[in-house]
Scaffold this motif. Structure first.
Motif, PDB file in Angstrom:
ATOM      1  N   GLU A   5      70.768  11.849 114.896  1.00 32.00           N
ATOM      2  CA  GLU A   5      69.445  12.455 114.998  1.00 32.00           C
ATOM      3  C   GLU A   5      68.344  11.393 115.151  1.00 32.00           C
ATOM      4  N   THR A   6      68.655  10.121 114.826  1.00 34.60           N
ATOM      5  CA  THR A   6      67.636   9.073 114.947  1.00 34.60           C
ATOM      6  C   THR A   6      67.703   8.414 116.320  1.00 34.60           C
ATOM      7  N   VAL A   7      68.732   7.578 116.553  1.00 33.65           N
ATOM      8  CA  VAL A   7      68.946   6.925 117.852  1.00 33.65           C
ATOM      9  C   VAL A   7      70.457   6.909 118.094  1.00 33.65           C
ATOM     10  N   TYR A   8      70.901   6.385 119.230  1.00 36.13           N
ATOM     11  CA  TYR A   8      72.350   6.232 119.444  1.00 36.13           C
ATOM     12  C   TYR A   8      72.859   5.073 118.596  1.00 36.13           C
TER      13      TYR A   8
ATOM     14  N   PRO B  51      74.334  11.220 108.324  1.00 32.84           N
ATOM     15  CA  PRO B  51      73.589  11.788 109.449  1.00 32.84           C
ATOM     16  C   PRO B  51      73.767  13.298 109.543  1.00 32.84           C
ATOM     17  N   SER B  52      72.810  13.967 110.194  1.00 36.65           N
ATOM     18  CA  SER B  52      72.870  15.427 110.343  1.00 36.65           C
ATOM     19  C   SER B  52      73.323  15.839 111.737  1.00 36.65           C
ATOM     20  N   HIS B  53      73.341  14.930 112.693  1.00 34.05           N
ATOM     21  CA  HIS B  53      73.645  15.285 114.079  1.00 34.05           C
ATOM     22  C   HIS B  53      75.083  15.805 114.208  1.00 34.05           C
ATOM     23  N   GLY B  54      75.240  16.944 114.894  1.00 38.21           N
ATOM     24  CA  GLY B  54      76.541  17.595 115.004  1.00 38.21           C
ATOM     25  C   GLY B  54      77.614  16.712 115.630  1.00 38.21           C
ATOM     26  N   VAL B  55      77.243  15.938 116.663  1.00 34.25           N
ATOM     27  CA  VAL B  55      78.243  15.102 117.336  1.00 34.25           C
ATOM     28  C   VAL B  55      78.667  13.949 116.423  1.00 34.25           C
TER      29      VAL B  55
ATOM     30  N   PRO C 191      69.762  13.566 124.583  1.00 35.76           N
ATOM     31  CA  PRO C 191      68.821  12.644 123.924  1.00 35.76           C
ATOM     32  C   PRO C 191      68.879  12.759 122.397  1.00 35.76           C
ATOM     33  N   ALA C 192      68.713  11.621 121.706  1.00 37.41           N
ATOM     34  CA  ALA C 192      68.645  11.644 120.237  1.00 37.41           C
ATOM     35  C   ALA C 192      67.342  12.362 119.847  1.00 37.41           C
ATOM     36  N   PRO C 193      67.432  13.399 118.999  1.00 37.64           N
ATOM     37  CA  PRO C 193      66.259  14.255 118.749  1.00 37.64           C
ATOM     38  C   PRO C 193      65.030  13.518 118.211  1.00 37.64           C
TER      39      PRO C 193
END
Ligand code: AMP
Ligand code: MG
Length: 328
Positions: free
Chosen positions: A35-38, A125-129, A176-178
């Motif tokens: 959710e921040t950057v790659y 992290p919270s990002h699904g991927v 894109p990272a949100p």
């Protein structure tokens, strides 16, 4: 740099998640969205995989990396949480908050990932991927931003490919990272202190804990030296004196060796450890902090260090040796 390997780009999905877990398990490097950057991920427990991150990024120094886990329970196996840290993670995890905490006694993260420090940076992290990759891999993943040292943090798979193409195994493209901003870093080693402003606003943190004033101005590209407010070590410092570029050994010294060649008097060493008998700088980097620690506790007042080539990861190893040798 050992350098060139083909970099595969896969759209996020079941195939990519399985491929990412396989590459990580083999000690390879995978870039993935958070959710921040790659982030540029490697198996946190594999020192040589961690060394490859520094090599791919071209970092001239070993800065400590952030370890990513699925939940607070997994983080508690790596680090010691005080009540302030517990309050922060129950409010902000999963999410863009990194905590720097004292390492747990049996912390299963390679010494190189924490650059030999007694503290560790952890985040959920919270990002699904990112979460799917962590679940499929099944262990902690270290992941600094997926950019060359000194470049800006990437927020798309195309940025990562442009910067690290040919240097890493796989890029998982999840759009894109949100947030597009790095995580906020708070140290909870004694009083909570802001180490790096980021995607989680200071004001929101201060609704949960009181932050010690004054700290937290960091090099803008985040690749610089670790700042060290009140009591936090900025880099690993042995108690023993270091004698660099040693070509012979004096009695009473311990020896940090490199390569197959011996040096005069080596048989007198209190203890000898070799960073890499085959002269491999990836292996040497992976062994560096743990060997230094072991030699530092063997009783010798001086550790003699054989010359290390400056190519590739040798630059970062020599940088750390010079800092460790500096008079205090
Ligand atoms: P990046 O992963 O590229 O966003 O950068 C990670 C940041 O976390 C760097 O600025 C590191 O200096 C910082 N960091 C990681 N571990 C520690 C630690 N144990 N103590 C202090 N700072 C840390
Ligand atoms: Mg970075």
């Amino acid at each position: 740099m050992t350098g060139e390997c083909p970099t595969q780009v896969m759209p996020a999905g079941d195939l990519a998640i399985a491929a990412a877990a396989r590459v990580l398990g083999e000690g390879g490097l995978v870039a993935f969205p958070t959710e921040t950057v790659y982030g540029l991920g490697a198996d946190a427990g594999n020192g040589e995989a961690v060394a490859r991150i520094y090599e791919a990024k071209g970092r001239p120094s070993f800065n400590p990396l952030i370890t990513h886990v699925l939940d607070a329970a997994a983080a508690r196996r790596l680090a010691r949480f005080d009540p302030a840290a517990e309050r922060l993670v129950s409010t902000f995890w999963p999410g863009p908050l990194t905590l720097v905490l004292p390492k747990a006694p049996n912390c299963a993260v390679a010494e190189l990932a924490t650059a030999g420090l007694d503290t560790i940076a952890v985040r959920v992290p919270s990002h699904g991927v990112a979460r799917a990759i962590m679940a499929a891999f099944g262990g902690p993943i270290v992941a600094p931003s997926a950019n060359r040292s000194g470049h800006v943090s990437p927020t798309t798979a195309a940025h990562v490919l442009g910067d690290l193409g040919g240097r890493i195994d796989l890029i998982v493209d999840g759009g894109p990272a949100p947030m597009g901003l790095e995580s906020t870093i708070i140290a909870c080693v004694d009083a909570p202190v802001l180490l790096r402003p980021g995607a989680l606003a200071r004001a929101r943190i201060e609704q949960v804990v009181t932050l010690k004033a004054g700290a937290g101005v960091r090099a803008s590209d985040n690749e610089g030296a670790v700042i060290a407010p009140g009591g936090l070590a900025s880099h690993y410092a042995p108690r023993a004196r270091l004698r660099l570029d040693a070509t012979s050994l004096y009695s009473g010294e311990a020896l940090l060796a490199f390569g197959r060649e011996g040096i005069a008097g080596a048989d007198r060493a209190v203890l000898t450890l070799n960073l890499s008998t085959r002269g491999d700088l990836i292996e040497a980097a992976a062994n560096f902090f743990s060997h230094l620690r072991t030699l530092d506790t063997c009783g010798a007042a001086t550790i003699a260090v054989m010359p290390i080539p400056h190519a590739g990861l040798g630059e970062a190893i020599n940088d750390r040796l010079e800092r460790a040798a500096a008079p205090r």
